[in-house]
Write an enzyme that holds these catalytic residues in place. Structure first.
Site, PDB file in Angstrom:
ATOM      1  N   TYR A  69       0.825  -1.209   0.000  1.00 43.95           N
ATOM      2  CA  TYR A  69       0.000   0.000   0.000  1.00 43.95           C
ATOM      3  C   TYR A  69       0.852   1.248   0.000  1.00 43.95           C
ATOM      4  O   TYR A  69       1.986   1.252   0.461  1.00 43.95           O
ATOM      5  CB  TYR A  69      -1.008   0.002   1.152  1.00 43.95           C
ATOM      6  CG  TYR A  69      -0.457   0.347   2.527  1.00 43.95           C
ATOM      7  CD1 TYR A  69       0.023  -0.646   3.371  1.00 43.95           C
ATOM      8  CD2 TYR A  69      -0.455   1.662   2.982  1.00 43.95           C
ATOM      9  CE1 TYR A  69       0.511  -0.335   4.635  1.00 43.95           C
ATOM     10  CE2 TYR A  69       0.026   1.979   4.255  1.00 43.95           C
ATOM     11  CZ  TYR A  69       0.512   0.970   5.073  1.00 43.95           C
ATOM     12  OH  TYR A  69       0.990   1.277   6.317  1.00 43.95           O
ATOM     13  N   CYS A  70       0.284   2.305  -0.597  1.00 45.74           N
ATOM     14  CA  CYS A  70       0.906   3.628  -0.539  1.00 45.74           C
ATOM     15  C   CYS A  70      -0.200   4.587  -0.114  1.00 45.74           C
ATOM     16  O   CYS A  70      -1.186   4.160   0.499  1.00 45.74           O
ATOM     17  CB  CYS A  70       1.506   4.006  -1.894  1.00 45.74           C
ATOM     18  SG  CYS A  70       0.272   4.191  -3.181  1.00 45.74           S
ATOM     19  N   GLN A  71      -0.096   5.869  -0.434  1.00 42.06           N
ATOM     20  CA  GLN A  71      -1.113   6.799   0.052  1.00 42.06           C
ATOM     21  C   GLN A  71      -2.431   6.667  -0.725  1.00 42.06           C
ATOM     22  O   GLN A  71      -3.489   6.647  -0.137  1.00 42.06           O
ATOM     23  CB  GLN A  71      -0.583   8.245  -0.015  1.00 42.06           C
ATOM     24  CG  GLN A  71      -1.481   9.298   0.612  1.00 42.06           C
ATOM     25  CD  GLN A  71      -1.750   9.074   2.098  1.00 42.06           C
ATOM     26  OE1 GLN A  71      -1.007   8.367   2.791  1.00 42.06           O
ATOM     27  NE2 GLN A  71      -2.832   9.646   2.596  1.00 42.06           N
ATOM     28  N   TYR A  98      -3.851   4.059   1.431  1.00 45.00           N
ATOM     29  CA  TYR A  98      -4.111   4.317   2.851  1.00 45.00           C
ATOM     30  C   TYR A  98      -5.252   5.322   3.030  1.00 45.00           C
ATOM     31  O   TYR A  98      -6.005   5.248   3.991  1.00 45.00           O
ATOM     32  CB  TYR A  98      -2.823   4.846   3.505  1.00 45.00           C
ATOM     33  CG  TYR A  98      -2.973   5.087   4.986  1.00 45.00           C
ATOM     34  CD1 TYR A  98      -3.104   4.020   5.866  1.00 45.00           C
ATOM     35  CD2 TYR A  98      -3.004   6.382   5.492  1.00 45.00           C
ATOM     36  CE1 TYR A  98      -3.259   4.240   7.226  1.00 45.00           C
ATOM     37  CE2 TYR A  98      -3.162   6.606   6.857  1.00 45.00           C
ATOM     38  CZ  TYR A  98      -3.289   5.537   7.720  1.00 45.00           C
ATOM     39  OH  TYR A  98      -3.456   5.752   9.049  1.00 45.00           O
TER      40      TYR A  98
END
Ligand SMILES: Cc1cc2nc3c(=O)[nH]c(=O)nc-3n(C[C@H](O)[C@H](O)[C@H](O)COP(=O)(O)OP(=O)(O)OC[C@H]3O[C@@H](n4cnc5c(N)ncnc54)[C@H](O)[C@@H]3O)c2cc1C
Length: 570
Positions: free
Chosen positions: A534-536, A562
């Site tokens: 996951y990233c932003q 996220y």
């Protein structure tokens, strides 16, 4: 010459009357309205209470006189249609303006009858609910009463029950007046047309504004206590205002008592079907007047439109009830067309809707995920969070966008968006694309306006379509926010954001390797486990996903990143 009688003089009724006149100069058109006003802007009522629309007269779009002058329609306000005699094609109407004890009624014949009586607010049978400080908002007199009560009772605290469009608009109106406000909603989210994680954006804005938001809470009882009050007759105060002075004590399901000065019930509306039922017209399973695609009821001479009817759901083809102004207006126009021999069919309702919540807009079209689950329709979903226009040009805001589509055909099933800029544009595009039967594959090719102040070379919608197409073509393996808290032993969570970003929150148990270091640090990851990245917002996650998969790892990327996970918990 046709004689058209219309019941209800607002959205659907007034549209039908105006259209009928445009089609024929000869027709006799009579429009009955129970209330004192016709063709008023019901959608504008909360904005007058809150002060955005200062001038009350702006809400009165037409008057009986203006209707007569422009459309030669005989408008009869304060006149209720009380029964329909289908055999003799006539209605009985009652004059409500007359204050005498005698009931004044007369009959009026028709060739065609149009029912557009709307829907009434649902008021549940809660103990104490019938009191002088509890209101619903449907029309101008309701609005006037609320404004009057706010002043009379010197309202300092208001409670709104129901987090739908009207409840949210009333909440904002009270806030604009400097009144402390509690919003009570039985569901775990406001704005049920969108899914909970999208409503999270609204929850945050509502709480940031200092509104006391109670989710998952029911109103159970109301107690009214009058403030002792002596009318000052010298100052012209009337005794009947006395009852508006007081306090309400609300009992909530969370075992709390709440004192408030005014209560607005906005938990939904119910189709007005009394007249139709009494006339023996067919009522659908959902409780609305049943019509065919031409807007005819079970009696071919009687048409029905608007909030009172059941209509066809555009996506599923099933019967549905969607009380919105757009469908009511379009149906009214179409019913008039069909009375004059055109054979037009209603094309179904998508439920395209938008709501302003302070500086946030939240909108949707088509089906949401809750409905797709309920109706056992197979779907896939994507989220993107990207700038409303080029991020380097001032004023860009994040558009949080969710799209639902069929994983087999790619057909669009629904879309939702929240943000401070460009929300209406995106959902309107999606409403058109869905209506045109487009697939996510086709959506990638949409060529939308672009210059830095307005959009991006790859618009939000193109980007959502790229993500969807990646899923459909197997270029990415998605995982969704609602699966993250239940990962298996065989999965490893990888956060590919920069370490500084973790200060604003992270998912418990994640390893942090920034995407730009991943090639060098890949050996830190186990090859026998599935890497959940996951990233932003999902974009860097996809870059990491491709690197890992191309290097022989098994991986999945958190769609929407996220930000989606975080707001789902708000
Ligand atoms: C506060 C508020 C805000 C809203 N905001 C939005 C919005 O932002 N966007 C949106 O899409 N929709 C909005 N709506 C919903 C929208 O106004 C309705 O969907 C639309 O007005 C329905 O049209 P209609 O003709 O079916 O009923 P209405 O417009 O409600 O008209 C029905 C009329 O029929 C009259 N009537 C009923 N029975 C009789 C009878 N027997 N004899 C004579 N007259 C009768 C009633 O008095 C009523 O005035 C809002 C509604 C409200 C109340």
């Amino acid at each position: 010459m046709k004689k058209i009688v219309i019941v209800g003089g607002v959205a659907g009724g007034a549209s039908a009357a105006a259209r009928a006149r445009r089609l024929s100069e000869e027709a006799q058109i009579i429009m009955f309205e129970r209330g004192p006003y016709v063709s008023f802007a019901n959608c504008g009522l909360p904005y007058h209470i809150g002060g955005d629309i200062q001038d009350r007269s702006k809400l009165l779009l037409q008057t009986p006189e203006s209707f007569l002058a422009r459309f030669n329609v005989d408008v009869r306000p304060l006149t209720e249609v009380v029964s329909i005699d289908r055999a003799n094609k006539q209605v009985t109407v009652r004059l409500l303006a007359d204050n005498s004890d005698d009931i004044k009624e007369y009959t009026e014949s028709y060739d065609f009858l149009l029912l557009s009586p709307g829907a009434g607010p649902i008021v549940p049978p809660i103990s104490g609910i019938n009191n002088p400080l509890t209101y619903s908002l449907r029309n101008i007199p309701d609005m006037d009463k609320i404004i009057h009560a706010i002043g009379e009772n010197k309202v300092e605290h208001a409670t709104v029950v129901g987090g739908g469009f009207i409840g949210l608009e009333m909440m904002e109106a009270f806030h604009a007046l400097g009144i402390k406000t509690t919003l009570v909603e039985l569901a775990d989210q406001v704005m049920t047309p969108v899914d909970k994680e999208m409503a999270g954006f609204a929850h945050q804005v509502i709480r940031d504004k200092g509104i006391d938001l109670r989710l998952g809470v029911a109103l159970e009882a109301v107690e009214f206590s009058a403030t002792s009050y002596v009318a000052n007759e010298d100052a012209g105060e009337k005794i009947e205002h006395q009852h508006l002075k007081g306090k309400l004590t609300l009992s909530l399901s969370c075992d709390e008592k709440l004192d408030t000065d005014i209560l607005i019930m906005a938990i939904g509306v119910r189709p007005e079907t009394k007249l139709a039922k009494q006339a023996g017209l067919e009522i659908g399973l959902l409780g609305g007047i049943k019509t065919n695609a031409q807007m005819q009821t079970s009696d071919a001479a009687i048409y029905a439109v608007g909030d009172a009817i059941e209509e066809q759901d555009f996506v599923t083809g099933e019967q549905t009830i969607i009380p919105l102004a757009g469908p009511a207006n379009r149906q009214g126009r179409m019913a008039a067309n069909n009375m004059f021999g055109r054979n037009e069919s209603y094309q179904g309702t998508q439920g395209t809707a938008i709501c302003k919540i302070f500086d946030l807009a939240i909108a949707s079209t088509g089906k949401n995920e809750k409905q797709l689950k309920r109706e056992a329709i197979t779907y896939e979903k994507v989220y993107v969070h990207t700038a409303s226009h080029a991020s380097y040009y001032p004023g860009a805001e994040i558009v949080s966008f969710k799209m639902l589509f069929s994983p087999t055909t790619g057909k669009i099933l629904g879309a939702q968006a929240a943000g401070k800029d460009g929300i209406d544009k995106r959902i309107d595009i999606m409403a058109v694309a869905q209506r045109a039967g487009m697939t996510v594959e086709q959506l990638q090719h949409l060529e939308l306006t672009y210059a830095p102040p307005f959009g991006s070379a790859k618009d939000v919608i193109n980007q959502a379509a790229f993500v969807a197409d990646n899923i459909m073509k197997g270029d990415t393996a998605p995982i969704h926010f609602d699966e993250i808290d239940n990962l298996a032993e065989s999965q490893v969570l990888l956060d590919v954001r920069n370490p500084g970003e973790l200060n604003n929150g992270f998912i418990e148990g994640a390893i942090n390797i920034p995407v730009d270091q991943l090639r060098q640090r890949m050996s830190e990851l186990p090859k026998d486990k599935e890497i959940v990245i996951y990233c932003q917002v999902g974009l860097r996650g996809n870059v990491a996903y491709r690197q890992l998969v191309n290097s022989g790892f098994k991986a999945r990327n958190l769609i929407g990143g996220y930000r989606t996970y975080q707001f789902a918990k708000t």
